[in-house]
Design a protein around this motif. Structure first.
Motif, short mmCIF file in Angstrom:
data_model
loop_
_atom_site.label_atom_id
_atom_site.label_comp_id
_atom_site.label_asym_id
_atom_site.label_seq_id
_atom_site.Cartn_x
_atom_site.Cartn_y
_atom_site.Cartn_z
N ALA A 147 -18.67 -32.42 50.29
CA ALA A 147 -20.99 -32.88 49.74
C ALA A 147 -21.19 -34.02 49.53
O ALA A 147 -22.07 -34.29 50.12
CB ALA A 147 -21.28 -31.45 49.11
N GLY A 148 -20.62 -34.16 48.50
CA GLY A 148 -21.24 -35.65 48.38
C GLY A 148 -21.65 -36.54 48.97
O GLY A 148 -22.30 -37.34 49.22
N ILE A 149 -19.97 -36.90 49.46
CA ILE A 149 -20.38 -37.50 50.64
C ILE A 149 -20.95 -37.17 51.74
O ILE A 149 -21.34 -38.24 52.22
CB ILE A 149 -18.49 -37.39 51.59
CG1 ILE A 149 -17.36 -38.41 50.11
CG2 ILE A 149 -17.81 -38.07 52.11
CD1 ILE A 149 -16.39 -37.82 50.73
N PHE A 225 -9.17 -45.81 45.95
CA PHE A 225 -10.71 -45.38 46.77
C PHE A 225 -11.37 -44.48 45.28
O PHE A 225 -12.04 -44.30 45.58
CB PHE A 225 -10.71 -44.87 48.07
CG PHE A 225 -11.69 -45.09 48.49
CD1 PHE A 225 -12.02 -46.24 48.66
CD2 PHE A 225 -12.02 -43.71 49.01
CE1 PHE A 225 -13.59 -46.55 49.36
CE2 PHE A 225 -13.22 -43.20 49.58
CZ PHE A 225 -13.90 -44.42 50.39
N ASP A 226 -10.04 -43.49 44.63
CA ASP A 226 -10.39 -42.16 44.09
C ASP A 226 -11.21 -42.88 43.20
O ASP A 226 -12.35 -42.21 42.40
CB ASP A 226 -8.80 -41.87 43.57
CG ASP A 226 -9.14 -40.28 42.76
OD1 ASP A 226 -10.93 -39.63 43.52
OD2 ASP A 226 -8.61 -39.97 42.03
N PHE A 227 -11.16 -44.09 42.89
CA PHE A 227 -12.03 -44.65 41.15
C PHE A 227 -13.31 -44.92 41.70
O PHE A 227 -13.66 -45.01 41.15
CB PHE A 227 -11.55 -45.27 40.68
CG PHE A 227 -11.44 -46.73 39.79
CD1 PHE A 227 -12.72 -46.19 38.59
CD2 PHE A 227 -11.91 -48.01 39.79
CE1 PHE A 227 -13.11 -46.46 37.75
CE2 PHE A 227 -12.64 -48.72 38.89
CZ PHE A 227 -12.94 -48.35 38.19
N LEU A 228 -13.28 -46.07 42.82
CA LEU A 228 -14.23 -47.05 43.66
C LEU A 228 -15.35 -45.39 44.21
O LEU A 228 -16.44 -45.50 44.28
CB LEU A 228 -13.90 -47.74 44.45
CG LEU A 228 -13.01 -49.00 44.24
CD1 LEU A 228 -12.75 -49.64 45.21
CD2 LEU A 228 -14.52 -49.79 42.57
N PRO A 230 -16.84 -42.73 43.58
CA PRO A 230 -18.51 -42.52 43.11
C PRO A 230 -19.07 -43.80 42.86
O PRO A 230 -20.57 -43.41 43.68
CB PRO A 230 -18.21 -42.05 42.19
CG PRO A 230 -17.01 -41.72 41.72
CD PRO A 230 -15.86 -42.48 42.54
N ILE A 231 -18.60 -44.79 42.63
CA ILE A 231 -19.18 -45.89 42.68
C ILE A 231 -20.06 -46.23 44.43
O ILE A 231 -21.16 -46.69 44.57
CB ILE A 231 -18.40 -47.40 41.89
CG1 ILE A 231 -18.32 -47.11 40.83
CG2 ILE A 231 -19.46 -48.45 42.32
CD1 ILE A 231 -17.00 -48.28 40.17
N ILE A 232 -19.12 -46.34 45.12
CA ILE A 232 -19.60 -46.92 46.35
C ILE A 232 -21.04 -45.80 47.28
O ILE A 232 -21.58 -46.64 47.81
CB ILE A 232 -18.68 -46.68 47.37
CG1 ILE A 232 -17.75 -48.00 47.13
CG2 ILE A 232 -18.68 -46.94 49.03
CD1 ILE A 232 -16.29 -47.94 47.96
N MET A 233 -21.18 -44.48 46.33
CA MET A 233 -22.20 -43.99 47.17
C MET A 233 -22.58 -43.65 46.64
O MET A 233 -24.03 -43.75 47.47
CB MET A 233 -20.63 -42.44 46.54
CG MET A 233 -19.78 -41.65 47.46
SD MET A 233 -20.15 -41.77 49.27
CE MET A 233 -19.75 -42.35 50.12
N VAL A 234 -23.21 -43.49 44.66
CA VAL A 234 -24.16 -44.34 44.34
C VAL A 234 -24.81 -46.03 44.80
O VAL A 234 -26.57 -45.85 45.47
CB VAL A 234 -24.02 -44.32 43.14
CG1 VAL A 234 -25.38 -44.98 42.20
CG2 VAL A 234 -23.54 -42.72 42.32
N LEU A 235 -23.66 -46.72 44.60
CA LEU A 235 -24.64 -48.10 45.63
C LEU A 235 -24.97 -47.49 47.03
O LEU A 235 -26.02 -48.23 47.33
CB LEU A 235 -23.48 -49.07 45.87
CG LEU A 235 -22.87 -49.40 44.02
CD1 LEU A 235 -21.92 -50.61 44.94
CD2 LEU A 235 -24.20 -49.73 43.75
#
Lengths: 253, 293
Positions: A147-149, A225-228, A230-235
């Motif tokens: 959903a977030g993606i 990517f698992d770590f990155l 949320p950061i990528i999505m918010v950016l």
């Protein structure tokens, strides 16, 4: 902003209803397939089928959720139709800021994805019941990630539609972008195959090991990517908002 | 609230596109008046209106609406103005009630009673989709929307174009009613000069992005006139008195811009009254000749 949200929802209502109908159809077929694997003809055909099909149930849950969330969150057609009927210009004569216009679109996408997420949970529960398995917490987790993606990617389409104004123009650009990705992907596969062939000159079936090797390297990337993510999505969300506001403020030349 | 004399005040508006430029355009719309904004297709009327509404960014110049800067006070101004375009800018799927809901939640001063009154007056169905409306009905709905939030300034871009004379008359009557409140003003762009002749207090002519003429309609009509004469008579007229000349096989027509003084100067020549349309044609003609030079 309430008026703008109503406008977006009203224009896109038919597409959303169509999306839900398609999702219901998929859900229905999935349930029939799973039930048949347990009790019906598929079970008679081969007793192992039940187990195999049951093991695929989580994929069905995610696929159903993704299809629904994507179809509900698509707002491009609405923006394109705004420009088609000249509302896209008219809105600049109304007392609403570019920030509010963009925010209203993001809110509509958020509500659509949230509704899609809730329905996905429902469909997940139905699929689990049909497959005779428990509804696990990780399904909720992955559906929430999905959903977030979907939310962020749908929001990222907003500035594209604001800029190019028609579905065709946006589709052409996305297709071109996907083609580039595809070429890169093909180049990576080719490279892996070439490396593997060089390392194992006597191997008969080269495709499966190549793919498994490729899969493991993909997995390594996904772990990072698992770590990155949320950061990528918010950016990406922030960037989409700023771009959309900027395009709306820049207006015509 | 800021006190103001002119509902619209444009000073030195410049906007350049590829193949078109608007140079140093200045005019104002006095409060409580109807300004007819006249020009042929492509003259720059829509560009001017878009600049006024800050839909396009001007290259230079200043635009004040209701005494406020059009860019700095954009949202406040837009709560107090209304815009009517040549086409209804709503999705075909909406009905009059949907549009009411959208605008009600956008304009703080939205008046439901006024909207209902206009719908009744125009005989507009509430539940019918606007895609099934005729052009006249769509225009009436747009006007109902524009007049239902107590706007002090109405800006119209070719609003009466393509309408039949009956609907046009009906709409012009509504504008005259609207302007009864002396705090309200209208800027009406059109190339149908007969409409403007009927209702406008002031007119502004533009051509090719340049101002040709601006002022009170009656003064312009009184000061301009057409002399129909022979080529020999034409030679007796001082060229500085002439706007431009139109020659045909039946004779020569010359438009002059100072009828009272020309009457004294050329007592033997007959000076006919003129219309806004003729004034537009002669000025555009002069503008073309100047560009050709």
């Amino acid at each position: 902003m309430k008026g703008l949200i109503f406008k977006e929802l009203y224009i896109s209502r038919k597409d959303k209803i169509m999306g839900i109908l398609v999702w219901l159809e998929f859900l229905f077929v999935s349930c029939i397939l799973l039930t048949s694997a347990r009790f019906g003809n598929l079970q008679k055909l081969s007793p192992d089928n039940a187990e195999v099909i049951q093991s695929k149930a989580p994929i069905l849950i995610y696929a159903l959720g993704a299809v629904l969330m994507i179809s509900l969150s698509t707002l491009g057609k609405t923006i394109a139709s705004d420009y088609n009927c000249r509302f896209g210009n008219y809105i600049h004569s109304l007392p609403v800021s570019a920030e509010k216009i963009t925010a209203s679109r993001f809110i509509v996408i958020f509500f659509a994805v949230a509704a899609g997420f809730l329905l996905s949970l429902l469909s997940g529960a139905i699929v689990c019941a049909a497959a005779d398995m428990g509804f696990k917490l990780r399904f909720i987790k992955y559906l929430a990630v999905c959903a977030g993606i979907v939310f962020v990617i749908s929001c990222a389409f907003v500035p594209m539609y604001e800029k190019y104004k028609t579905t065709n123009a946006v589709t052409a650009r996305i297709t071109a972008f996907l083609c580039v990705i595809y070429v890169v992907f093909a180049a990576v596969i080719f490279n892996e195959a070439f490396d593997y062939s060089a390392a194992h000159p006597d191997a008969e079936d080269s495709l499966s090991p190549i793919l498994s090797e490729f899969g493991s390297s993909i997995k390594r990337y996904i772990d990072r990517f698992d770590f990155l993510l949320p950061i990528i999505m918010v950016l990406l969300l922030g960037l989409s908002y700023c771009l959309s506001v900027r395009i709306l403020k820049r207006r015509e030349n | 609230m800021v006190d103001f004399e002119n509902a619209i005040e444009i000073r030195g508006l410049t906007k350049k596109f590829d193949g078109f430029s608007m140079e140093d355009l200045s005019f104002s719309v006095p409060k409580g008046s109807i300004m007819g904004f006249i020009g042929q297709n492509g003259a720059g009327k829509t560009t001017t209106i878009k600049s006024i509404l800050n839909i396009i960014k001007k290259d230079s110049g200043s635009i004040n609406l209701l005494g406020l800067d059009s860019v700095e006070n954009e949202t406040e101004i837009k709560q107090r103005i209304s815009v009517v375009l040549d086409e209804l800018p709503f999705h075909d799927d909406f009905n009059a009630m949907n549009i009411r809901y959208i605008l009600k939640n956008i304009y703080p001063q939205w008046d439901d009673t006024a909207y209902e009154r206009y719908l009744d007056r125009f005989n507009l169905p509430r539940k019918k989709k606007v895609g099934q409306f005729s052009k006249g009905m769509k225009m009436k709905l747009q006007i109902a929307c524009a007049l239902s939030h107590n706007a002090e300034l109405l800006i119209m871009d070719e609003a009466t174009t393509g309408l039949d004379p009956v609907v046009r008359n009906e709409i012009l009557d509504i504008f005259l009613e609207y302007i009864q409140d002396e705090n309200r003003s209208i800027l009406m762009s059109s190339h149908i000069t007969s409409d403007l002749e009927r209702i406008a207090d002031c007119v502004t002519f533009i051509d090719n992005g340049r101002l040709l003429l601006t002022g009170y309609k009656d003064e312009i009509l009184e000061s301009h006139g057409v002399i129909k004469c022979s080529n020999a008579d034409l030679e007796t007229i001082d060229s500085s008195d002439i706007v431009s000349i139109r020659q045909s096989e039946f004779g020569t027509e010359a438009m002059i811009f100072d009828k009272p003084s020309c009457k004294l100067k050329y007592p033997k020549l007959v000076i006919d009254n003129t219309t806004l349309e003729e004034i537009m044609l002669f000025y555009v003609n002069r503008s073309k000749e100047e560009r050709a030079k």
